[in-house]
Design an enzyme around this catalytic site. Structure first.
Site, PDB file in Angstrom:
ATOM      1  N   LYS A   1      -4.541  10.232   3.037  1.00  0.00           N
ATOM      2  CA  LYS A   1      -5.340   9.410   3.951  1.00  0.00           C
ATOM      3  C   LYS A   1      -6.353  10.249   4.722  1.00  0.00           C
ATOM      4  CE  LYS A   1      -5.263   5.931   4.254  1.00  0.00           C
ATOM      5  NZ  LYS A   1      -6.224   5.091   3.481  1.00  0.00           N
TER       6      LYS A   1
ATOM      7  N   ARG B   1       0.864  -1.180   0.000  1.00  0.00           N
ATOM      8  CA  ARG B   1       0.000   0.000   0.000  1.00  0.00           C
ATOM      9  C   ARG B   1       0.898   1.226   0.000  1.00  0.00           C
ATOM     10  NH1 ARG B   1       1.938   1.534   3.924  1.00  0.00           N
ATOM     11  NH2 ARG B   1       0.776   3.464   3.774  1.00  0.00           N
ATOM     12  N   GLY B   2       0.285   2.414  -0.059  1.00  0.00           N
ATOM     13  CA  GLY B   2       1.083   3.630  -0.226  1.00  0.00           C
ATOM     14  C   GLY B   2       1.230   3.872  -1.726  1.00  0.00           C
ATOM     15  N   ALA B   3       0.955   5.107  -2.133  1.00  0.00           N
ATOM     16  CA  ALA B   3       0.855   5.390  -3.570  1.00  0.00           C
ATOM     17  C   ALA B   3       2.079   4.942  -4.385  1.00  0.00           C
ATOM     18  CB  ALA B   3       0.577   6.881  -3.760  1.00  0.00           C
TER      19      ALA B   3
ATOM     20  N   ASP C   1      -1.537  10.951  -2.080  1.00  0.00           N
ATOM     21  CA  ASP C   1      -1.909   9.914  -3.050  1.00  0.00           C
ATOM     22  C   ASP C   1      -2.164  10.496  -4.428  1.00  0.00           C
ATOM     23  OD1 ASP C   1      -2.586   8.687  -0.309  1.00  0.00           O
ATOM     24  OD2 ASP C   1      -2.539   7.019  -1.728  1.00  0.00           O
TER      25      ASP C   1
ATOM     26  N   ARG D   1      -7.013   0.105  -6.952  1.00  0.00           N
ATOM     27  CA  ARG D   1      -7.238   1.192  -5.982  1.00  0.00           C
ATOM     28  C   ARG D   1      -7.324   2.501  -6.756  1.00  0.00           C
ATOM     29  NH1 ARG D   1      -4.098   1.304  -0.593  1.00  0.00           N
ATOM     30  NH2 ARG D   1      -6.008   2.357   0.009  1.00  0.00           N
TER      31      ARG D   1
HETATM   32  O1  MRU Z   1      -4.540   3.460   2.066  1.00  0.00           O
HETATM   33  P1  MRU Z   1      -3.045   3.589   2.065  1.00  0.00           P
HETATM   34  O2  MRU Z   1      -2.402   2.994   3.279  1.00  0.00           O
HETATM   35  O3  MRU Z   1      -2.443   3.082   0.774  1.00  0.00           O
HETATM   36  O4  MRU Z   1      -2.811   5.154   2.125  1.00  0.00           O
HETATM   37  C1  MRU Z   1      -1.497   5.644   2.123  1.00  0.00           C
HETATM   38  C2  MRU Z   1      -1.419   7.106   2.260  1.00  0.00           C
HETATM   39  O5  MRU Z   1      -2.402   7.810   2.324  1.00  0.00           O
HETATM   40  C3  MRU Z   1      -0.054   7.701   2.202  1.00  0.00           C
HETATM   41  O6  MRU Z   1       0.019   8.841   3.007  1.00  0.00           O
HETATM   42  C4  MRU Z   1       0.242   8.100   0.763  1.00  0.00           C
HETATM   43  O7  MRU Z   1       0.061   7.018  -0.107  1.00  0.00           O
HETATM   44  C5  MRU Z   1       1.607   8.624   0.605  1.00  0.00           C
HETATM   45  S1  MRU Z   1       2.761   7.326   0.585  1.00  0.00           S
HETATM   46  C6  MRU Z   1       4.324   7.824   0.405  1.00  0.00           C
END
Ligand code: MRU
Length: 367
Positions: free
Chosen positions: A255, A53-55, A244, A90
């Site tokens: 988030k 997870r994480g963009a 994201d 996603r």
């Molecule tokens: O739902 P997630 O855990 O994928 O959300 C992640 C976030 O919102 C992070 O802050 C965002 O992707 C930045 S990651 C470097």
């Protein structure tokens, strides 16, 4: 599978040279487990279930997903099917579509027999580009942290608040919001990080606390609802979060809960920075509230929480009355006017169309 202790990065190629190994983030912080992705379906499932997870990491995983699909069948039809499967995993992270576009651009013009090696080559480049971009974000962000430290009493730690996990686990390495934090800590600067728990999935409490703690960064986990209170009391010098999707106008999707922190920071003149690489910018849209797709996730993530029983056993418990209605918007949008600045791989700029344009003059803005 590789040595489970070899988890310096969040994703790497397995010993067979073609399958992909990841830290299974659904098991953290209870267990450091590695999962193997051997097909495009595995890659799509890992993204949907949030094993990754994480963009930025979602983007890189999708790139390898395309490579895995081509390894089985390198036809145009196979590439299109993989793209469609991965693209819908996603909706909010801009890096996902960007990475798939990159793969398509590199692979599609080639003869079928050349596509697999080209796909692996491009995916590996995306991995290294991600690490380099995050490292650059770290260098630029470090200057911001240093200048704030100069305003404090000598030796007093800089108090940084972050939300969710925009750390190394959300990228291949370094993280975005955490890259300046890691560099500051490595440089011996006094810092302390407030980590907001990030209900409903607790990425802050489970992941950010794990990765910062593993590298010795001083931290304290807080309930999400405590952030405004701490900001009001002067306990926070700077907020740094990830993103994201960032619009060409500077609006930021991150988030859910990010927006409230931005409002509190704005009300108390606490600097609020968003850290991201160029690949998170969506140059096709301007108005984040109207145009950024917000992922709706399973209400069960709100009605239930997962935690450890004893040292490692994982358990899920319900926190609402049975059959209670719940809604789970996974992201929110912070308008550019509430953001002090952007920390990007190209440098630091104001959170506006003009600020972005100044750092990325070559961007193909397509509004
Ligand atoms: O739902 P997630 O855990 O994928 O959300 C992640 C976030 O919102 C992070 O802050 C965002 O992707 C930045 S990651 C470097």
């Amino acid at each position: 599978m590789s040595d489970p202790k070899n988890t310096e990065r969040s994703l790497w190629l397995g010993p067979d040279g073609w399958s992909v190994e990841i830290i299974d983030q659904t098991k953290l912080p209870y267990e450091v487990a590695i999962a193997r992705l051997g097909s495009v379906e595995d890659a799509a499932r890992a993204i949907v279930t949030m094993q990754v997870r994480g963009a930025p990491l979602i983007g890189v995983t999708a790139a390898y997903g395309a490579a895995l699909a081509l390894r089985e069948d390198a036809s145009d039809e196979s590439l299109a099917a993989a793209d469609a499967l991965l693209r819908k995993t996603r909706p909010t992270a801009a890096n996902l579509g960007w990475a798939l576009d990159e793969m398509h651009a590199r692979v599609q013009p080639l003869a079928v027999c050349d596509r697999v090696s080209a796909a692996y080559e491009r995916a590996a480049e995306l991995v290294e580009e991600d690490v380099a971009a995050n490292r650059a974000i770290g260098e630029h962000g470090l200057r911001v942290l240093r200048s704030l430290l100069e305003t404090k009493k000598p030796g007093a730690p800089l108090q940084i608040l972050t939300h969710c996990n925009a750390g190394r686990l959300a990228t291949v390495d370094w993280g975005t919001a955490t890259a300046p934090i890691y560099l500051a800590h490595q440089s011996g600067l006094p810092i302390h990080v407030w980590v907001s728990e990030t209900r409903p999935r607790n990425q802050g409490a489970a992941l950010t606390a794990w990765e910062l703690g593993e590298r010795g960064v001083p931290l304290t986990v807080i309930a999400d609802n405590a952030a405004g209170h701490l900001i009001q009391r002067g306990a926070v010098d700077i907020v740094i979060v990830g993103a994201d999707r960032v619009t060409a106008g500077g609006d930021v999707a991150n988030k859910v809960g990010t927006y409230l922190k931005a409002l509190a920071a704005n009300a108390h003149q606490v600097p609020f920075y968003v850290a991201f690489p160029e690949t998170t910018i969506d140059w096709k849209i301007q108005d984040g509230i109207a145009e950024i797709p917000i992922e709706q996730r399973d209400a069960r993530e709100v009605t239930h929480v997962t935690g450890a029983v004893g040292r490692s056993k994982r358990a899920e418990v319900r926190v609402t009355p049975e059959h209670t209605a719940a809604r789970n918007d996974a992201f929110d949008v912070t308008p550019a006017r509430f953001v002090t600045g952007f920390i990007t791989d190209r440098g630091v700029c104001g959170a506006s169309a003009a600020g972005l344009k100044q750092l990325f003059p070559d961007a193909a803005i397509n509004l």
